[in-house]
Each structure stands twice: as structure tokens, then as C-alpha cells.
Design a protein around this motif. Structure first.
Motif, PDB file in Angstrom:
ATOM      1  N   ILE A 172      36.419   9.745 -49.500  1.00 49.52           N
ATOM      2  CA  ILE A 172      34.711   9.683 -49.124  1.00 49.52           C
ATOM      3  C   ILE A 172      34.364  11.347 -49.225  1.00 49.52           C
ATOM      4  O   ILE A 172      34.038  11.771 -49.973  1.00 49.52           O
ATOM      5  CB  ILE A 172      34.548   8.977 -48.251  1.00 49.52           C
ATOM      6  CG1 ILE A 172      32.716   9.239 -48.429  1.00 49.52           C
ATOM      7  CG2 ILE A 172      34.065   9.588 -46.902  1.00 49.52           C
ATOM      8  CD1 ILE A 172      31.734   8.765 -47.606  1.00 49.52           C
ATOM      9  N   VAL A 173      35.671  12.236 -48.251  1.00 53.46           N
ATOM     10  CA  VAL A 173      36.029  13.599 -48.740  1.00 53.46           C
ATOM     11  C   VAL A 173      36.678  14.615 -49.577  1.00 53.46           C
ATOM     12  O   VAL A 173      35.883  14.701 -50.683  1.00 53.46           O
ATOM     13  CB  VAL A 173      37.024  13.657 -47.358  1.00 53.46           C
ATOM     14  CG1 VAL A 173      36.666  15.449 -47.631  1.00 53.46           C
ATOM     15  CG2 VAL A 173      36.820  13.149 -46.118  1.00 53.46           C
ATOM     16  N   ILE A 174      37.303  13.507 -50.396  1.00 49.82           N
ATOM     17  CA  ILE A 174      37.343  13.403 -51.669  1.00 49.82           C
ATOM     18  C   ILE A 174      36.235  13.308 -53.018  1.00 49.82           C
ATOM     19  O   ILE A 174      35.910  14.458 -53.359  1.00 49.82           O
ATOM     20  CB  ILE A 174      38.326  13.203 -52.767  1.00 49.82           C
ATOM     21  CG1 ILE A 174      39.753  13.146 -51.144  1.00 49.82           C
ATOM     22  CG2 ILE A 174      38.894  13.739 -53.467  1.00 49.82           C
ATOM     23  CD1 ILE A 174      40.159  14.719 -51.615  1.00 49.82           C
ATOM     24  N   GLY A 175      35.551  12.475 -52.738  1.00 46.46           N
ATOM     25  CA  GLY A 175      34.216  12.158 -53.413  1.00 46.46           C
ATOM     26  C   GLY A 175      33.214  13.492 -53.289  1.00 46.46           C
ATOM     27  O   GLY A 175      32.689  14.017 -54.001  1.00 46.46           O
ATOM     28  N   ILE A 176      33.447  14.011 -51.949  1.00 47.36           N
ATOM     29  CA  ILE A 176      32.462  14.845 -51.147  1.00 47.36           C
ATOM     30  C   ILE A 176      32.473  16.618 -51.997  1.00 47.36           C
ATOM     31  O   ILE A 176      31.943  17.351 -52.439  1.00 47.36           O
ATOM     32  CB  ILE A 176      32.363  14.763 -50.066  1.00 47.36           C
ATOM     33  CG1 ILE A 176      31.784  13.403 -50.014  1.00 47.36           C
ATOM     34  CG2 ILE A 176      31.029  16.292 -50.336  1.00 47.36           C
ATOM     35  CD1 ILE A 176      31.204  14.013 -48.297  1.00 47.36           C
ATOM     36  N   PHE A 177      34.323  16.494 -52.325  1.00 46.60           N
ATOM     37  CA  PHE A 177      34.186  17.902 -52.895  1.00 46.60           C
ATOM     38  C   PHE A 177      34.441  18.256 -54.155  1.00 46.60           C
ATOM     39  O   PHE A 177      34.105  19.302 -55.314  1.00 46.60           O
ATOM     40  CB  PHE A 177      35.876  18.111 -52.382  1.00 46.60           C
ATOM     41  CG  PHE A 177      36.657  18.801 -53.358  1.00 46.60           C
ATOM     42  CD1 PHE A 177      36.593  20.079 -52.824  1.00 46.60           C
ATOM     43  CD2 PHE A 177      37.421  18.573 -54.510  1.00 46.60           C
ATOM     44  CE1 PHE A 177      37.439  21.039 -53.354  1.00 46.60           C
ATOM     45  CE2 PHE A 177      37.830  19.173 -55.707  1.00 46.60           C
ATOM     46  CZ  PHE A 177      37.586  20.451 -54.195  1.00 46.60           C
ATOM     47  N   ALA A 178      34.015  16.199 -55.095  1.00 47.25           N
ATOM     48  CA  ALA A 178      34.109  16.748 -56.728  1.00 47.25           C
ATOM     49  C   ALA A 178      32.601  16.673 -56.533  1.00 47.25           C
ATOM     50  O   ALA A 178      32.375  17.556 -57.627  1.00 47.25           O
ATOM     51  CB  ALA A 178      34.618  15.329 -57.348  1.00 47.25           C
TER      52      ALA A 178
END
Length: 272
Positions: A109-115
């Protein structure tokens, strides 16, 4: 007696490991298999309140999103893994290895926020390409570390023999070492693809989903895990029924990738 006890304990541990998977597959088969028909694989989602429809748009969307992610993440991961195994003994290698290990531990989910922050927000709209970028970020470090471990298993005698024949170092790495470790690298790539194929959180922030059939990577696109999530939390019984079927298809797809990895490994070992 002790040997028989340990053998029995090993079989028992294996059965306990398989039991949760069998329970999940059994539940999905009971609740989802009845909803699998021709329309499920050939028709897209229908408007709210209507019955019927299928997951064709989500299945195709998953193949596109994961395919683009693999086109980006797999080459980067393999090249990084070869570098770490063959030339990564210095500070740069330590840094790359540290970053890869850290990325493997970051929640998706952190990767999703980053993207979302660096791709979706500047562009002003959600897109399948942003979802693929998020999945590639998850995929690449897994492939890199797996490739590194597989390349390290290649005996140094093969490298020395190739160098003694006049091969350059880079050519030895690519034509001898990578070819020898090919089965392990392919297995690692397939396992990594199976890992990202079921990710939902990054797609919520990037791909968003699409009720209609779309193959344009610069627009929102449906995906199996995302549509299963939306249907599962929805208020309609028809959605819940199709969510179980979608979850079953997703699990079978991931299981197929794992089986393919084993088949590839066994064939290469038999050929060797």
C-alpha cells in the motif's frame, strides 16, 4: 524408532502446511465454481442492479497491467541481480542490496501511495500504466535478490574455464553463468509475477478500476484483484457471487504460475 518419529513429524508438518491452502481452495470451489460459465470469461461488468455480466474486462486488464510491469521490472531485476552476484562486492553493491531488501519489506500500500504521488497526481488522472509502474517497483527487487542467489550457486570453475578460453568477464556472465542459472532465474521471475498478480492496494491508488472493457494503458483499467475487492464490499448478492468466482480464478492463475515455474525447473534439470 526416532527416525520413524521424525519422518512422521515431517509428513505431519507438510500436511499442516498444505491444509490452509486446501481449505481456501475448497471454500472458493464451493462458493465460486458455480458462477464460472462462458459469460464470466467473455462479458464485462454490467451496470449496477443488473444481473449477469462477467469479468472479461478484469481478466484482460490484469494481463495487460502485469504484462507491462513484467516488461519493466523483470529486465531491471535480472540485470541488478547479475550485477550484485558478479560485480557487487563494493559499496555500490552493498547499497543496491540494501535498497532491494528494504523494498521487499515495504508494504504494497505504501508503494501504491508512492505511485499516486509521483505518477497519478502530476498527470491528473488514474491509469493502468501507473498501476504497472507500482507493480514493477514491487517486482524488480524480488527478481534481483532471487537472481543474485541463483547466480551465486554457479560454481566458480565454470567462470574460470570460460575466462581461460579467452572469454571476457561480461561475456562469461551472460553466456555461461546466466545460462547455467537460467532455470532458477526463470523460477524466481514466475514466483515474483505470481506475487504481484494478486496485489490490490497499489491498484486502488493508481489504476482505480473500470466498469467497461478498456485496453488503453493511459486510462483507468479493470483488474481481477481490484474488481474482486469492489464486488466483495458491495451491497449486491450478485456481486458477492461473482467476487467468489473472481477470487477462484485469481488463485488458480497464481497457482498456475507456480506450477509453470516447477515444470520449467524440472525440464531444465532433466536436460542438464
Amino acid at each position: 524408532v526416532f527416525g520413524a518419529f521424525m519422518t512422521g513429524a515431517s509428513y505431519g508438518a507438510a500436511a499442516i502446511t498444505i491444509l490452509p491452502l486446501a481449505a481456501i481452495l475448497g471454500m472458493l470451489m464451493v462458493k465460486g465454481a458455480g458462477s464460472l460459465d462462458w459469460n464470466f470469461f467473455t462479458k464485462s461488468a454490467v451496470p449496477l442492479g443488473e444481473s449477469g455480466g462477467g469479468f472479461a474486462n478484469a481478466i484482460v486488464g490484469t494481463l495487460i497491467i502485469v504484462g507491462v510491469a513484467c516488461a519493466v521490472g523483470v529486465p531491471v531485476g535480472i540485470c541488478a541481480g547479475i550485477y550484485l552476484a558478479e560485480f557487487g562486492g563494493g559499496r555500490l553493491g552493498w547499497l543496491v542490496r540494501f535498497v532491494a531488501d528494504t523494498m521487499n519489506g515495504i508494504p504494497s500500500i505504501v508503494i501504491g501511495i508512492f505511485a499516486w504521488t509521483w505518477i497519478v497526481r502530476p498527470s491528473g488522472h488514474f491509469s493502468a500504466l501507473a498501476g504497472s509502474a507500482a507493480l514493477a517497483v514491487i517486482l524488480a527487487p524480488i527478481v534481483a535478490r532471487t537472481t543474485e542467489e541463483m547466480v551465486r550457486l554457479v560454481p566458480n570453475s565454470l567462470r574460470e574455464a570460460a575466462l581461460a578460453l579467452g572469454y571476457q568477464r561480461w561475456r562469461t556472465s551472460l553466456t555461461v553463468v546466466v545460462r547455467t542459472a537460467g532455470s532458477g532465474i526463470i523460477t524466481g521471475c514466475l514466483v515474483a509475477v505470481a506475487r504481484v498478480s494478486g496485489e490490490t492496494a497499489p491498484l486502488i491508488f493508481t489504476t482505480l478500476g473500470n466498469q467497461f472493457f478498456s485496453t488503453r494503458v493511459l486510462e483507468p483499467m479493470a483488474a481481477l484483484p481490484l474488481q474482486v475487492y469492489v464486488y466483495a464490499v458491495g451491497p449486491y448478492d450478485e456481486w458477492h457471487r461473482q467476487a467468489w468466482a473472481g477470487a477462484l480464478v485469481l488463485v488458480l492463475l497464481i497457482r498456475s504460475l507456480g506450477t509453470l515455474a516447477r515444470v520449467v525447473t524440472r525440464r531444465r534439470q532433466a536436460g542438464a
